[in-house]
Write a protein that holds these residues in place. Structure first.
Motif, PDB file in Angstrom:
ATOM      1  N   LEU A  46       7.748 -66.480  24.874  1.00 35.20           N
ATOM      2  CA  LEU A  46       8.565 -65.942  25.966  1.00 35.20           C
ATOM      3  C   LEU A  46      10.022 -65.807  25.539  1.00 35.20           C
ATOM      4  O   LEU A  46      10.710 -64.861  25.921  1.00 35.20           O
ATOM      5  N   LEU A  47      10.485 -66.739  24.708  1.00 31.18           N
ATOM      6  CA  LEU A  47      11.840 -66.648  24.163  1.00 31.18           C
ATOM      7  C   LEU A  47      11.968 -65.417  23.261  1.00 31.18           C
ATOM      8  O   LEU A  47      12.970 -64.704  23.300  1.00 31.18           O
ATOM      9  N   GLY A  48      10.922 -65.134  22.483  1.00 26.54           N
ATOM     10  CA  GLY A  48      10.916 -63.934  21.646  1.00 26.54           C
ATOM     11  C   GLY A  48      10.928 -62.657  22.482  1.00 26.54           C
ATOM     12  O   GLY A  48      11.599 -61.684  22.132  1.00 26.54           O
ATOM     13  N   LEU A  49      10.209 -62.678  23.600  1.00 27.90           N
ATOM     14  CA  LEU A  49      10.207 -61.526  24.497  1.00 27.90           C
ATOM     15  C   LEU A  49      11.606 -61.290  25.063  1.00 27.90           C
ATOM     16  O   LEU A  49      12.099 -60.169  25.074  1.00 27.90           O
ATOM     17  N   ALA A  50      12.247 -62.360  25.476  1.00 28.97           N
ATOM     18  CA  ALA A  50      13.608 -62.234  26.008  1.00 28.97           C
ATOM     19  C   ALA A  50      14.575 -61.775  24.916  1.00 28.97           C
ATOM     20  O   ALA A  50      15.491 -60.993  25.177  1.00 28.97           O
ATOM     21  N   ALA A  51      14.352 -62.220  23.685  1.00 30.06           N
ATOM     22  CA  ALA A  51      15.228 -61.825  22.573  1.00 30.06           C
ATOM     23  C   ALA A  51      15.120 -60.334  22.279  1.00 30.06           C
ATOM     24  O   ALA A  51      16.088 -59.722  21.826  1.00 30.06           O
ATOM     25  N   ASP A  56      21.758 -62.232  22.904  1.00 26.40           N
ATOM     26  CA  ASP A  56      22.229 -63.538  22.443  1.00 26.40           C
ATOM     27  C   ASP A  56      21.259 -64.638  22.847  1.00 26.40           C
ATOM     28  O   ASP A  56      20.582 -64.561  23.869  1.00 26.40           O
ATOM     29  N   THR A  57      21.197 -65.663  22.030  1.00 26.31           N
ATOM     30  CA  THR A  57      20.223 -66.735  22.198  1.00 26.31           C
ATOM     31  C   THR A  57      20.425 -67.491  23.502  1.00 26.31           C
ATOM     32  O   THR A  57      19.457 -67.843  24.174  1.00 26.31           O
ATOM     33  N   ALA A  58      21.661 -67.753  23.862  1.00 18.89           N
ATOM     34  CA  ALA A  58      21.923 -68.519  25.078  1.00 18.89           C
ATOM     35  C   ALA A  58      21.376 -67.805  26.310  1.00 18.89           C
ATOM     36  O   ALA A  58      20.756 -68.427  27.180  1.00 18.89           O
ATOM     37  N   SER A  59      21.581 -66.501  26.380  1.00 18.12           N
ATOM     38  CA  SER A  59      21.060 -65.731  27.517  1.00 18.12           C
ATOM     39  C   SER A  59      19.536 -65.741  27.527  1.00 18.12           C
ATOM     40  O   SER A  59      18.924 -65.839  28.594  1.00 18.12           O
ATOM     41  N   GLU A  61      17.530 -68.096  26.351  1.00 13.47           N
ATOM     42  CA  GLU A  61      17.082 -69.413  26.797  1.00 13.47           C
ATOM     43  C   GLU A  61      17.264 -69.569  28.305  1.00 13.47           C
ATOM     44  O   GLU A  61      16.391 -70.103  28.994  1.00 13.47           O
ATOM     45  N   ASP A  62      18.388 -69.093  28.814  1.00  6.04           N
ATOM     46  CA  ASP A  62      18.631 -69.164  30.257  1.00  6.04           C
ATOM     47  C   ASP A  62      17.583 -68.376  31.039  1.00  6.04           C
ATOM     48  O   ASP A  62      17.076 -68.843  32.070  1.00  6.04           O
ATOM     49  N   VAL A  63      17.245 -67.199  30.550  1.00  3.77           N
ATOM     50  CA  VAL A  63      16.265 -66.351  31.232  1.00  3.77           C
ATOM     51  C   VAL A  63      14.897 -67.019  31.245  1.00  3.77           C
ATOM     52  O   VAL A  63      14.214 -67.051  32.278  1.00  3.77           O
ATOM     53  N   VAL A  64      14.481 -67.570  30.117  1.00  3.42           N
ATOM     54  CA  VAL A  64      13.158 -68.200  30.047  1.00  3.42           C
ATOM     55  C   VAL A  64      13.112 -69.447  30.940  1.00  3.42           C
ATOM     56  O   VAL A  64      12.133 -69.672  31.670  1.00  3.42           O
ATOM     57  N   VAL A  93      10.911 -60.505  31.954  1.00  4.52           N
ATOM     58  CA  VAL A  93      11.351 -59.106  31.856  1.00  4.52           C
ATOM     59  C   VAL A  93      12.304 -58.759  32.997  1.00  4.52           C
ATOM     60  O   VAL A  93      13.371 -58.171  32.784  1.00  4.52           O
ATOM     61  N   ASN A  94      11.951 -59.144  34.213  1.00 10.40           N
ATOM     62  CA  ASN A  94      12.801 -58.827  35.368  1.00 10.40           C
ATOM     63  C   ASN A  94      14.158 -59.530  35.277  1.00 10.40           C
ATOM     64  O   ASN A  94      15.195 -58.932  35.578  1.00 10.40           O
ATOM     65  N   LEU A  95      14.163 -60.791  34.873  1.00 14.04           N
ATOM     66  CA  LEU A  95      15.427 -61.522  34.744  1.00 14.04           C
ATOM     67  C   LEU A  95      16.289 -60.944  33.623  1.00 14.04           C
ATOM     68  O   LEU A  95      17.523 -60.912  33.737  1.00 14.04           O
TER      69      LEU A  95
END
Length: 191
Positions: A46-51, A56-59, A61-64, A93-95
């Motif tokens: 899920l972190l990879g999907l957000a990436a 940026d990594t912080a965003s 992680e926050d999203v997940v 995805v939505n976040l």
């Protein structure tokens, strides 16, 4: 297999129906333990999907983390345990979309620097010119100063200046031309 505790003797035994079975199945798929296992197994994916969606990594992680919080608070609505991961992915995805929208809006609202913004030196030079103009204006005759101020600083027409000062249109033209000539001489003279 679920553990069934004996009921106290004072309470009558409940007759289970099909609805109770459906509630137990729904509760079984969305327990905190199931969500914890899903977190351990799929956090990195899920972190990879957000990436892929954010930069940026912080965003990411926050999203997940926010996605897991939202799924946890809505776990009673996720009836099928197999759909928990799909629900998490859609929430990520939505976040991520929302985060990007906020960034774009923030960039649009930032003040943009003026393209013709004067430097500090130019500002100081303009101030000196303004000071010398004011000094030269003070050296003019009263009527010349009044005509020039009303004509050029108040942006009035010659007819409006004549009406305001109570003089003829020809007098406005004469005072104006003599005042401008006197200003030229005063501004060109060395200080």
């Amino acid at each position: 297999m679920p553990v069934i505790a004996p009921m106290p003797a004072a309470r009558p035994a409940r007759i289970s129906n099909q609805r109770d079975g459906a509630e137990e199945d729904a509760a079984a798929g969305t327990t905190v333990d199931h969500l914890t296992e899903t977190y351990r197994a799929h956090y990195r994916s899920l972190l990879g999907l957000a990436a892929l969606l954010l930069d940026d990594t912080a965003s990411c992680e926050d999203v997940v983390q926010e996605a897991f919080i939202r799924v946890h608070s809505a776990r009673k609505r996720v009836r099928d345990p197999e759909k928990t991961l799909a629900y998490l992915r859609q929430t990520v995805v939505n976040l991520s979309r929302s985060a990007l929208r906020r960034r774009i809006l923030g960039l649009k609202l930032l003040s943009k620097p003026m393209p013709d913004m004067a430097s500090a030196e130019e500002g100081a030079y303009d101030q000196l010119e303004r000071d010398s103009l004011i000094k030269a204006m003070k050296g003019l005759q009263r009527r010349q100063r009044e005509v020039l101020v009303l004509r050029y600083f108040a942006d009035m027409t010659e007819a409006q200046v004549a009406e305001t000062l109570g003089i003829s249109l020809g007098s406005v033209k004469a005072y104006g031309s003599r005042g401008i000539a006197a200003l030229r001489v005063a501004m060109e003279a060395p200080a």
